[in-house]
Design an enzyme around this catalytic site. Structure first.
Site, PDB file in Angstrom:
ATOM      1  N   GLU A  46       0.877  -1.176   0.000  1.00 26.44           N
ATOM      2  CA  GLU A  46       0.000   0.000   0.000  1.00 26.44           C
ATOM      3  C   GLU A  46       0.907   1.216   0.000  1.00 26.44           C
ATOM      4  OE1 GLU A  46      -2.536   0.408   3.584  1.00 26.44           O
ATOM      5  OE2 GLU A  46      -2.135   2.558   3.473  1.00 26.44           O
ATOM      6  N   ARG A  50       0.549  10.326   0.982  1.00 29.38           N
ATOM      7  CA  ARG A  50       0.712  11.363   2.005  1.00 29.38           C
ATOM      8  C   ARG A  50       1.812  12.336   1.660  1.00 29.38           C
ATOM      9  NH1 ARG A  50       1.059   7.255   7.001  1.00 29.38           N
ATOM     10  NH2 ARG A  50      -0.731   6.037   6.370  1.00 29.38           N
ATOM     11  N   THR A  74      -4.438   5.773   2.293  1.00 30.57           N
ATOM     12  CA  THR A  74      -4.794   7.127   2.752  1.00 30.57           C
ATOM     13  C   THR A  74      -5.687   7.835   1.730  1.00 30.57           C
ATOM     14  OG1 THR A  74      -2.548   7.156   3.726  1.00 30.57           O
ATOM     15  CG2 THR A  74      -3.888   9.098   4.079  1.00 30.57           C
ATOM     16  N   LYS A 134     -10.220  -2.861   6.098  1.00 36.17           N
ATOM     17  CA  LYS A 134      -8.987  -2.642   6.860  1.00 36.17           C
ATOM     18  C   LYS A 134      -9.447  -2.333   8.280  1.00 36.17           C
ATOM     19  CE  LYS A 134      -5.494   1.060   7.111  1.00 36.17           C
ATOM     20  NZ  LYS A 134      -4.569   1.882   6.307  1.00 36.17           N
TER      21      LYS A 134
HETATM   22  C1  3PG Z   1      -1.412   2.845   7.739  1.00 33.76           C
HETATM   23  O1  3PG Z   1      -1.085   3.782   7.073  1.00 33.76           O
HETATM   24  O2  3PG Z   1      -2.153   1.981   7.346  1.00 33.76           O
HETATM   25  C2  3PG Z   1      -0.895   2.774   9.104  1.00 33.76           C
HETATM   26  O3  3PG Z   1      -0.297   3.973   9.434  1.00 33.76           O
HETATM   27  C3  3PG Z   1       0.050   1.658   9.308  1.00 33.76           C
HETATM   28  O4  3PG Z   1       0.288   1.612  10.657  1.00 33.76           O
HETATM   29  P1  3PG Z   1       1.753   1.392  11.275  1.00 33.76           P
HETATM   30  O5  3PG Z   1       2.581   2.570  10.810  1.00 33.76           O
HETATM   31  O6  3PG Z   1       1.545   1.366  12.768  1.00 33.76           O
HETATM   32  O7  3PG Z   1       2.247   0.095  10.744  1.00 33.76           O
END
Ligand code: 3PG
Length: 222
Positions: A46, A50, A74, A134
């Site tokens: 993914e 951002r 995101t 998710k």
């Molecule tokens: C995401 O973007 O899905 C989360 O920020 C992932 O979470 P993590 O950085 O705690 O793995």
């Protein structure tokens, strides 16, 4: 129920068991990061949208690393669905549930998994026909036992949960023992600092470590 997050992607997620979440600041890092993950056995990622360079980073991965199944994360606004689809992203995910975003993905037949945390959010996702969600932020919300609890009333619907948020090699095994959790995800495999410092070997080592945990769990040796 419609299969909104397509079978090819869920099958791939289930096969590998781990999805890497990436934030790429410099598009020159996109291809080496994707290749480092592939060398470690992870072929689904993914790319969190951002940073201003995220679309260019995705473009490069899609063009130069076709073995990688690259989704966009995101996604907060409906127009991002169109952009992700036009770029050629394999799928999209979001941290939370937005009716507008989900409706746009459905309209465009773009594979999408919204983020949910509560039963009400899950029911909204179900009402739109989402079958894969998710669950975020997973670990701080109660971890695998929380997902077990939230899954119970909907277990007859075949919903699949991909937990993200706070996952590490020390806790992914707790999640992956449940059938309705085809894969876990997180940024620990390729965190922004390792990408920034171009530490491709460590990213590959972390991917290998994660894949080895999944495999051991599935062979019944842990
Ligand atoms: C995401 O973007 O899905 C989360 O920020 C992932 O979470 P993590 O950085 O705690 O793995």
């Amino acid at each position: 129920m419609k299969r909104f997050f397509n079978k090819k992607i869920t099958d791939c997620l289930r096969r590998v068991g781990v999805m890497a979440v990436l934030v790429i600041e410099d598009p020159r890092h996109a291809v080496p990061t994707a290749k480092a993950l592939l060398r470690g056995g992870i072929n689904v990622m993914e790319l969190a949208f951002r940073t201003p360079n995220s679309p260019e980073a995705l473009r490069r991965i899609l063009a130069e690393v076709p073995e990688m199944i690259a989704g966009v994360g995101t996604i907060l606004f409906p127009e991002q669905i169109k952009n992700a689809q036009n770029l050629g992203a394999a799928f999209g995910v979001s941290p939370g549930f937005s009716r507008e975003v989900v409706a746009e993905a459905l309209e465009r037949r773009f594979p999408f998994a919204p983020g949910i945390l509560t039963p009400s959010e899950l029911e909204m996702a179900i009402s739109f026909g989402c079958q894969t969600v998710k669950l975020f932020p997973a670990q701080i919300s109660g971890g695998a036992s929380y997902i077990r609890a939230i899954h119970a009333p909907y277990s007859h619907l075949g919903i699949e949960f991909i937990p993200l948020g706070g996952l590490t090699p020390s806790n992914i095994g707790d999640y992956l023992k449940y059938d309705y959790i085809p894969a876990v995800g997180g940024s620990w495999i390729a965190p922004v600092e390792l990408i920034r410092s171009e530490n491709w070997n460590l990213i590959t080592a972390r991917a290998k470590e994660a894949v080895a945990i999944v495999q051991k769990l599935r062979n019944g040796s842990i």
